[in-house]
Scaffold this motif. Structure first.
Motif, PDB file in Angstrom:
ATOM      1  N   PHE A  41      -3.491  -7.139 -14.259  1.00  0.00           N
ATOM      2  CA  PHE A  41      -4.083  -8.130 -13.381  1.00  0.00           C
ATOM      3  C   PHE A  41      -4.138  -7.711 -11.911  1.00  0.00           C
ATOM      4  O   PHE A  41      -4.482  -8.514 -11.067  1.00  0.00           O
ATOM      5  CB  PHE A  41      -3.337  -9.467 -13.519  1.00  0.00           C
ATOM      6  N   LYS A  42      -3.832  -6.457 -11.628  1.00  0.00           N
ATOM      7  CA  LYS A  42      -3.917  -5.970 -10.257  1.00  0.00           C
ATOM      8  C   LYS A  42      -5.380  -5.856  -9.855  1.00  0.00           C
ATOM      9  O   LYS A  42      -6.220  -5.412 -10.626  1.00  0.00           O
ATOM     10  CB  LYS A  42      -3.259  -4.594 -10.110  1.00  0.00           C
ATOM     11  N   ILE A  43      -5.670  -6.261  -8.637  1.00  0.00           N
ATOM     12  CA  ILE A  43      -7.016  -6.132  -8.112  1.00  0.00           C
ATOM     13  C   ILE A  43      -7.078  -4.839  -7.320  1.00  0.00           C
ATOM     14  O   ILE A  43      -6.315  -4.635  -6.367  1.00  0.00           O
ATOM     15  CB  ILE A  43      -7.376  -7.339  -7.222  1.00  0.00           C
ATOM     16  N   SER A  46     -11.220  -1.654  -2.653  1.00  0.00           N
ATOM     17  CA  SER A  46     -12.352  -0.746  -2.499  1.00  0.00           C
ATOM     18  C   SER A  46     -12.026   0.300  -1.439  1.00  0.00           C
ATOM     19  O   SER A  46     -11.063   0.164  -0.675  1.00  0.00           O
ATOM     20  CB  SER A  46     -13.597  -1.538  -2.075  1.00  0.00           C
ATOM     21  N   GLY A  47     -12.868   1.326  -1.379  1.00  0.00           N
ATOM     22  CA  GLY A  47     -12.688   2.358  -0.363  1.00  0.00           C
ATOM     23  C   GLY A  47     -12.817   1.795   1.035  1.00  0.00           C
ATOM     24  O   GLY A  47     -12.097   2.196   1.949  1.00  0.00           O
ATOM     25  N   ALA A  48     -13.719   0.823   1.217  1.00  0.00           N
ATOM     26  CA  ALA A  48     -13.901   0.204   2.533  1.00  0.00           C
ATOM     27  C   ALA A  48     -12.650  -0.559   2.948  1.00  0.00           C
ATOM     28  O   ALA A  48     -12.232  -0.501   4.111  1.00  0.00           O
ATOM     29  CB  ALA A  48     -15.111  -0.727   2.505  1.00  0.00           C
ATOM     30  N   GLN A  49     -12.053  -1.282   2.011  1.00  0.00           N
ATOM     31  CA  GLN A  49     -10.826  -2.022   2.320  1.00  0.00           C
ATOM     32  C   GLN A  49      -9.693  -1.066   2.666  1.00  0.00           C
ATOM     33  O   GLN A  49      -8.965  -1.279   3.644  1.00  0.00           O
ATOM     34  CB  GLN A  49     -10.411  -2.895   1.140  1.00  0.00           C
TER      35      GLN A  49
END
Length: 101
Positions: A41-43, A46-49
Motif C-alpha cells: 500500500f505504499k504510494i 514521482s521523479g518530480a516529487q
C-alpha cells in the motif's frame, strides 16, 4: 527431594525456553506479514516529487531546462552520493529532469 526439585526446575526452565522461542518466531512471522502488507500500500513518489524534496533540502533546485541530458547524468551521479539517494530515486529524478529539459 532434591532430585524432584531439580526435575521440576529443569522442566520449568525448558517450558519457559520453548515458550520464548515459539513466541519469538511467531512475532517474526507476524511482523513479516505486516511489512508485506505495508509495502503493498505504499504510494510511490514521482521523479518530480523526489526532485522537489531531495534537491531543495540543501539548495534551490535548478530548473530542468538549465542543463542538458549529459549534464544531468553527471549531476545525478554526484548528487546521489552527496544526498544519499537510492538508485531507484535518482533514476526517477534523472528521468524527470531529462524529460522536462
Amino acid at each position: 527431594m532434591k532430585t524432584i526439585l531439580k526435575t521440576v526446575i529443569t522442566g520449568l526452565l525448558l517450558f519457559l525456553t520453548v515458550g520464548i522461542l515459539v513466541s519469538c518466531s511467531s512475532s517474526k512471522e507476524v511482523y513479516s506479514k505486516i511489512t508485506k502488507v505495508e509495502d503493498e500500500f505504499k504510494i510511490e513518489k514521482s521523479g518530480a516529487q523526489l526532485w522537489g524534496e531531495a534537491c531543495n533540502r540543501c539548495h534551490l533546485a535548478p530548473s530542468p531546462a538549465d542543463y542538458n541530458d549529459t549534464d544531468w547524468r553527471t549531476i545525478s551521479l554526484h548528487m546521489r552520493v552527496r544526498a544519499n539517494l537510492t538508485e531507484k530515486d535518482i533514476t526517477k529524478i534523472e528521468t524527470f529532469l531529462k524529460s522536462a529539459n
